[in-house]
Design a protein around this motif. Sequence first.
Motif, PDB file in Angstrom:
ATOM      1  N   PRO A  68       0.812  -1.219   0.000  1.00  0.00           N
ATOM      2  CA  PRO A  68       0.000   0.000   0.000  1.00  0.00           C
ATOM      3  C   PRO A  68       0.852   1.279   0.000  1.00  0.00           C
ATOM      4  O   PRO A  68       0.342   2.360  -0.207  1.00  0.00           O
ATOM      5  N   ILE A  69       2.164   1.144   0.256  1.00  0.00           N
ATOM      6  CA  ILE A  69       3.086   2.285   0.203  1.00  0.00           C
ATOM      7  C   ILE A  69       4.262   1.912  -0.700  1.00  0.00           C
ATOM      8  O   ILE A  69       4.527   0.742  -0.940  1.00  0.00           O
ATOM      9  N   ASP A  70       4.977   2.907  -1.173  1.00  0.00           N
ATOM     10  CA  ASP A  70       6.141   2.687  -2.027  1.00  0.00           C
ATOM     11  C   ASP A  70       7.237   1.961  -1.238  1.00  0.00           C
ATOM     12  O   ASP A  70       7.473   2.275  -0.075  1.00  0.00           O
ATOM     13  N   VAL A  71       7.946   1.027  -1.885  1.00  0.00           N
ATOM     14  CA  VAL A  71       8.986   0.266  -1.192  1.00  0.00           C
ATOM     15  C   VAL A  71      10.100   1.162  -0.665  1.00  0.00           C
ATOM     16  O   VAL A  71      10.757   0.810   0.321  1.00  0.00           O
ATOM     17  N   GLN A  72      10.317   2.310  -1.282  1.00  0.00           N
ATOM     18  CA  GLN A  72      11.339   3.240  -0.796  1.00  0.00           C
ATOM     19  C   GLN A  72      10.957   3.846   0.555  1.00  0.00           C
ATOM     20  O   GLN A  72      11.799   4.413   1.241  1.00  0.00           O
ATOM     21  N   ARG A  73       9.700   3.734   0.933  1.00  0.00           N
ATOM     22  CA  ARG A  73       9.214   4.315   2.189  1.00  0.00           C
ATOM     23  C   ARG A  73       9.011   3.262   3.281  1.00  0.00           C
ATOM     24  O   ARG A  73       8.496   3.562   4.351  1.00  0.00           O
ATOM     25  N   PHE A  74       9.428   2.015   3.048  1.00  0.00           N
ATOM     26  CA  PHE A  74       9.238   0.955   4.038  1.00  0.00           C
ATOM     27  C   PHE A  74       9.896   1.285   5.382  1.00  0.00           C
ATOM     28  O   PHE A  74       9.424   0.849   6.410  1.00  0.00           O
ATOM     29  N   ILE A  75      10.978   2.040   5.373  1.00  0.00           N
ATOM     30  CA  ILE A  75      11.691   2.326   6.621  1.00  0.00           C
ATOM     31  C   ILE A  75      10.987   3.402   7.437  1.00  0.00           C
ATOM     32  O   ILE A  75      10.917   3.313   8.652  1.00  0.00           O
ATOM     33  N   ASP A  76      10.445   4.414   6.787  1.00  0.00           N
ATOM     34  CA  ASP A  76       9.920   5.549   7.550  1.00  0.00           C
ATOM     35  C   ASP A  76       8.410   5.728   7.471  1.00  0.00           C
ATOM     36  O   ASP A  76       7.879   6.699   7.974  1.00  0.00           O
ATOM     37  N   ASP A  77       7.701   4.796   6.863  1.00  0.00           N
ATOM     38  CA  ASP A  77       6.247   4.920   6.763  1.00  0.00           C
ATOM     39  C   ASP A  77       5.630   3.573   7.141  1.00  0.00           C
ATOM     40  O   ASP A  77       6.310   2.553   7.156  1.00  0.00           O
ATOM     41  N   TYR A  78       4.360   3.575   7.435  1.00  0.00           N
ATOM     42  CA  TYR A  78       3.703   2.335   7.832  1.00  0.00           C
ATOM     43  C   TYR A  78       2.237   2.388   7.448  1.00  0.00           C
ATOM     44  O   TYR A  78       1.562   3.388   7.671  1.00  0.00           O
ATOM     45  N   CYS A  79       1.772   1.302   6.871  1.00  0.00           N
ATOM     46  CA  CYS A  79       0.369   1.166   6.532  1.00  0.00           C
ATOM     47  C   CYS A  79       0.045  -0.324   6.533  1.00  0.00           C
ATOM     48  O   CYS A  79       0.568  -1.074   5.708  1.00  0.00           O
ATOM     49  N   SER A  80      -0.764  -0.754   7.457  1.00  0.00           N
ATOM     50  CA  SER A  80      -1.088  -2.172   7.561  1.00  0.00           C
ATOM     51  C   SER A  80      -2.221  -2.546   6.616  1.00  0.00           C
ATOM     52  O   SER A  80      -3.247  -1.889   6.567  1.00  0.00           O
ATOM     53  N   ARG A  81      -2.008  -3.617   5.879  1.00  0.00           N
ATOM     54  CA  ARG A  81      -3.043  -4.122   4.980  1.00  0.00           C
ATOM     55  C   ARG A  81      -4.094  -4.904   5.773  1.00  0.00           C
ATOM     56  O   ARG A  81      -5.263  -4.878   5.453  1.00  0.00           O
ATOM     57  N   ASN A  82      -3.657  -5.608   6.799  1.00  0.00           N
ATOM     58  CA  ASN A  82      -4.540  -6.468   7.591  1.00  0.00           C
ATOM     59  C   ASN A  82      -4.416  -6.096   9.067  1.00  0.00           C
ATOM     60  O   ASN A  82      -3.718  -6.753   9.832  1.00  0.00           O
ATOM     61  N   GLU A  83      -5.101  -5.033   9.460  1.00  0.00           N
ATOM     62  CA  GLU A  83      -4.957  -4.502  10.816  1.00  0.00           C
ATOM     63  C   GLU A  83      -5.367  -5.499  11.894  1.00  0.00           C
ATOM     64  O   GLU A  83      -4.721  -5.599  12.936  1.00  0.00           O
ATOM     65  N   ARG A  84      -6.422  -6.253  11.658  1.00  0.00           N
ATOM     66  CA  ARG A  84      -6.874  -7.215  12.674  1.00  0.00           C
ATOM     67  C   ARG A  84      -5.861  -8.348  12.838  1.00  0.00           C
ATOM     68  O   ARG A  84      -5.602  -8.796  13.949  1.00  0.00           O
ATOM     69  N   LEU A  85      -5.287  -8.808  11.728  1.00  0.00           N
ATOM     70  CA  LEU A  85      -4.252  -9.838  11.806  1.00  0.00           C
ATOM     71  C   LEU A  85      -3.007  -9.296  12.506  1.00  0.00           C
ATOM     72  O   LEU A  85      -2.408  -9.978  13.339  1.00  0.00           O
ATOM     73  N   ALA A  86      -2.627  -8.066  12.200  1.00  0.00           N
ATOM     74  CA  ALA A  86      -1.477  -7.443  12.860  1.00  0.00           C
ATOM     75  C   ALA A  86      -1.717  -7.338  14.364  1.00  0.00           C
ATOM     76  O   ALA A  86      -0.826  -7.620  15.168  1.00  0.00           O
ATOM     77  N   ASP A  87      -2.929  -6.966  14.751  1.00  0.00           N
ATOM     78  CA  ASP A  87      -3.271  -6.875  16.166  1.00  0.00           C
ATOM     79  C   ASP A  87      -3.173  -8.248  16.836  1.00  0.00           C
ATOM     80  O   ASP A  87      -2.629  -8.377  17.934  1.00  0.00           O
ATOM     81  N   LEU A  88      -3.681  -9.277  16.184  1.00  0.00           N
ATOM     82  CA  LEU A  88      -3.611 -10.636  16.725  1.00  0.00           C
ATOM     83  C   LEU A  88      -2.162 -11.104  16.852  1.00  0.00           C
ATOM     84  O   LEU A  88      -1.769 -11.660  17.888  1.00  0.00           O
ATOM     85  N   MET A  89      -1.362 -10.855  15.822  1.00  0.00           N
ATOM     86  CA  MET A  89       0.047 -11.269  15.876  1.00  0.00           C
ATOM     87  C   MET A  89       0.806 -10.497  16.951  1.00  0.00           C
ATOM     88  O   MET A  89       1.713 -11.039  17.581  1.00  0.00           O
ATOM     89  N   ARG A  90       0.434  -9.246  17.183  1.00  0.00           N
ATOM     90  CA  ARG A  90       1.052  -8.481  18.273  1.00  0.00           C
ATOM     91  C   ARG A  90       0.706  -9.099  19.615  1.00  0.00           C
ATOM     92  O   ARG A  90       1.549  -9.258  20.481  1.00  0.00           O
ATOM     93  N   ARG A  91      -0.547  -9.511  19.780  1.00  0.00           N
ATOM     94  CA  ARG A  91      -0.971 -10.140  21.038  1.00  0.00           C
ATOM     95  C   ARG A  91      -0.252 -11.457  21.289  1.00  0.00           C
ATOM     96  O   ARG A  91      -0.002 -11.827  22.438  1.00  0.00           O
ATOM     97  N   PHE A  92       0.081 -12.175  20.208  1.00  0.00           N
ATOM     98  CA  PHE A  92       0.826 -13.433  20.331  1.00  0.00           C
ATOM     99  C   PHE A  92       2.320 -13.198  20.493  1.00  0.00           C
ATOM    100  O   PHE A  92       3.087 -14.139  20.667  1.00  0.00           O
ATOM    101  N   GLY A  93       2.751 -11.941  20.399  1.00  0.00           N
ATOM    102  CA  GLY A  93       4.157 -11.609  20.537  1.00  0.00           C
ATOM    103  C   GLY A  93       4.977 -11.841  19.280  1.00  0.00           C
ATOM    104  O   GLY A  93       6.197 -11.935  19.342  1.00  0.00           O
ATOM    105  N   LEU A  94       4.308 -11.931  18.125  1.00  0.00           N
ATOM    106  CA  LEU A  94       5.015 -12.178  16.868  1.00  0.00           C
ATOM    107  C   LEU A  94       5.416 -10.903  16.148  1.00  0.00           C
ATOM    108  O   LEU A  94       6.293 -10.928  15.288  1.00  0.00           O
ATOM    109  N   CYS A  95       4.772  -9.804  16.465  1.00  0.00           N
ATOM    110  CA  CYS A  95       5.143  -8.529  15.856  1.00  0.00           C
ATOM    111  C   CYS A  95       4.752  -7.408  16.812  1.00  0.00           C
ATOM    112  O   CYS A  95       4.077  -7.637  17.803  1.00  0.00           O
ATOM    113  N   GLU A  96       5.201  -6.199  16.489  1.00  0.00           N
ATOM    114  CA  GLU A  96       4.945  -5.054  17.369  1.00  0.00           C
ATOM    115  C   GLU A  96       3.852  -4.135  16.870  1.00  0.00           C
ATOM    116  O   GLU A  96       3.402  -3.282  17.606  1.00  0.00           O
TER     117      GLU A  96
END
Length: 179
Positions: A68-96
């Motif tokens: 959803p964002i340009d690859v050149q911006r991966f370091i300084d920008d953030y946009c989650s495609r799957n927010e609910r999955l990201a939230d679940l993985m954060r709860r499991f300690g797999l991501c922040e």
Amino acid sequence: MDFVHSAAPQNHFIEQSVREEVKMFPKQALRELIANTLVHQDFSLSGVSVMIEMYTDRVEISNPGLPPIDVQRFIDDYCSRNERLADLMRRFGLCEEKGSAVDKVVAAAEVYQLPAPDFRVGGNRTTAVLFAHQEFGDMDKSDRVRACYQHCCLEYVSNRRMSVSAITPPMLVPTGVGI
């Protein structure tokens, strides 16, 4: 993640008459890229899945979908495609769930003195490539530019001033070799 790390090629070196084997790729970088790949895949695409390809000189980790964002911006920008999955993985300690994965990957590559990771978009896939160690003189111009760009971005997001003295050892430019 442990399986991928254990399957990675190893570097062999001898220090003080003892042979040591060190995995070619930082475990943290593999972990962050795999977690990112799972979180950011496009589930609306059919017939494609997350793919991890191991080669003697690199590992390629790809997921279905365009970012959803340009690859050149991966370091300084953030946009989650799957927010609910990201939230679940954060709860499991797999991501922040704060967009720091690529920062950690770039930093780990610098510590291991690896070429800068490459993030590619093609067809309906986004691919992250971690390269094995390569001497600076053997890198082509695009590898050197990518390393300098990512290092500068990392310094920026870490709120550190960028200067020639801040360049880390893997990116030191030998005398007579231009970027």
